[in-house]
Design a protein around this motif. Structure first.
Motif, PDB file in Angstrom:
ATOM      1  N   GLY A 136     -29.192 -87.639 -15.106  1.00 34.10           N
ATOM      2  CA  GLY A 136     -30.038 -87.303 -13.969  1.00 34.10           C
ATOM      3  C   GLY A 136     -31.250 -88.202 -13.925  1.00 34.10           C
ATOM      4  O   GLY A 136     -31.219 -89.341 -14.402  1.00 34.10           O
ATOM      5  N   THR A 137     -32.334 -87.679 -13.378  1.00 29.60           N
ATOM      6  CA  THR A 137     -33.584 -88.409 -13.238  1.00 29.60           C
ATOM      7  C   THR A 137     -34.690 -87.604 -13.917  1.00 29.60           C
ATOM      8  O   THR A 137     -34.782 -86.391 -13.706  1.00 29.60           O
ATOM      9  CB  THR A 137     -33.925 -88.588 -11.740  1.00 29.60           C
ATOM     10  OG1 THR A 137     -32.844 -89.259 -11.102  1.00 29.60           O
ATOM     11  CG2 THR A 137     -35.198 -89.389 -11.560  1.00 29.60           C
ATOM     12  N   LEU A 138     -35.506 -88.278 -14.710  1.00 28.92           N
ATOM     13  CA  LEU A 138     -36.634 -87.603 -15.331  1.00 28.92           C
ATOM     14  C   LEU A 138     -37.636 -87.267 -14.236  1.00 28.92           C
ATOM     15  O   LEU A 138     -38.176 -88.152 -13.576  1.00 28.92           O
ATOM     16  CB  LEU A 138     -37.275 -88.477 -16.406  1.00 28.92           C
ATOM     17  CG  LEU A 138     -38.451 -87.864 -17.170  1.00 28.92           C
ATOM     18  CD1 LEU A 138     -38.050 -86.552 -17.849  1.00 28.92           C
ATOM     19  CD2 LEU A 138     -38.976 -88.845 -18.198  1.00 28.92           C
ATOM     20  N   ALA A 139     -37.854 -85.968 -14.025  1.00 28.09           N
ATOM     21  CA  ALA A 139     -38.669 -85.515 -12.903  1.00 28.09           C
ATOM     22  C   ALA A 139     -40.081 -85.124 -13.299  1.00 28.09           C
ATOM     23  O   ALA A 139     -40.961 -85.084 -12.447  1.00 28.09           O
ATOM     24  CB  ALA A 139     -37.980 -84.333 -12.214  1.00 28.09           C
ATOM     25  N   GLY A 140     -40.307 -84.820 -14.574  1.00 27.93           N
ATOM     26  CA  GLY A 140     -41.654 -84.420 -14.950  1.00 27.93           C
ATOM     27  C   GLY A 140     -41.741 -83.825 -16.327  1.00 27.93           C
ATOM     28  O   GLY A 140     -40.736 -83.665 -17.023  1.00 27.93           O
ATOM     29  N   VAL A 141     -42.956 -83.512 -16.725  1.00 30.69           N
ATOM     30  CA  VAL A 141     -43.263 -82.852 -17.989  1.00 30.69           C
ATOM     31  C   VAL A 141     -44.310 -81.796 -17.670  1.00 30.69           C
ATOM     32  O   VAL A 141     -45.253 -82.067 -16.920  1.00 30.69           O
ATOM     33  CB  VAL A 141     -43.802 -83.850 -19.036  1.00 30.69           C
ATOM     34  CG1 VAL A 141     -44.227 -83.133 -20.307  1.00 30.69           C
ATOM     35  CG2 VAL A 141     -42.768 -84.911 -19.351  1.00 30.69           C
TER      36      VAL A 141
END
Length: 170
Positions: A136-141
């Protein structure tokens, strides 16, 4: 604490003239494309007659990163440790002055986002046994250090460092 120390390690390396480094979730120093490990950062904190932090920085010898070959040579430990200490001190002051906060990463979250080299890029979520759980895509922390990965269908998975790791998609 590892998140804070990783930011400091990046800043220390940049002070020495090392460019193109950032943070790989949760707290490794990686190349700007997210594929090469530069250094592992491990840190923990506790209380014993005051607060203390134990931090180790291990350069990736297999990847070709040798502390002695970095700009600054014998000053690497002093400069990088100094930058880590400065970052930890600033974080501690912010936490102490902040009263109630959303979470421990709140004072550094903006800087952490700026340093995360895989933010918004294709990643693989990898179980501790090495098996790829999803792409997927790293969307946040979030303010607790959990990462969010968005899959191809738009669904999101939140993961802690104990559950899985994140690497650049192959």
């Amino acid at each position: 604490m590892p998140y804070v120390a990783a930011l400091g390690a990046c800043e220390g390396l940049e002070q020495l003239g090392v460019s193109g480094v950032g943070v790989g979730w949760p707290a490794d120093v990686v190349s700007e494309d997210g594929t090469g490990l530069v250094a592992r950062v491990r840190a923990s904190a506790g209380y014993a007659e005051g607060m203390f932090v134990v931090c180790s920085l291990a350069f990736d010898v297999e990847g070709g990163a040798h502390a002695a070959e970095l700009p600054g040579g014998d000053r690497v430990a002093d400069v990088v440790c100094g930058a880590i200490l400065a970052r930890v001190d600033a974080w501690a002051r912010a936490v102490g002055a902040g009263g109630t906060m959303a979470g421990p990463l709140a004072p550094i979250l903006s800087d952490y986002f700026d340093r995360m080299v895989l933010m918004g890029k294709p990643v693989e979520l990898v179980y501790p046994n090495g098996r790829v759980a999803m792409r997927g895509t790293l969307a946040g922390v979030d303010v607790w250090g959990r990462a969010t990965v968005r899959n191809e269908l738009g669904g999101e998975v939140e993961v802690s460092p104990e559950q899985a790791s994140i690497r650049a998609a192959k």
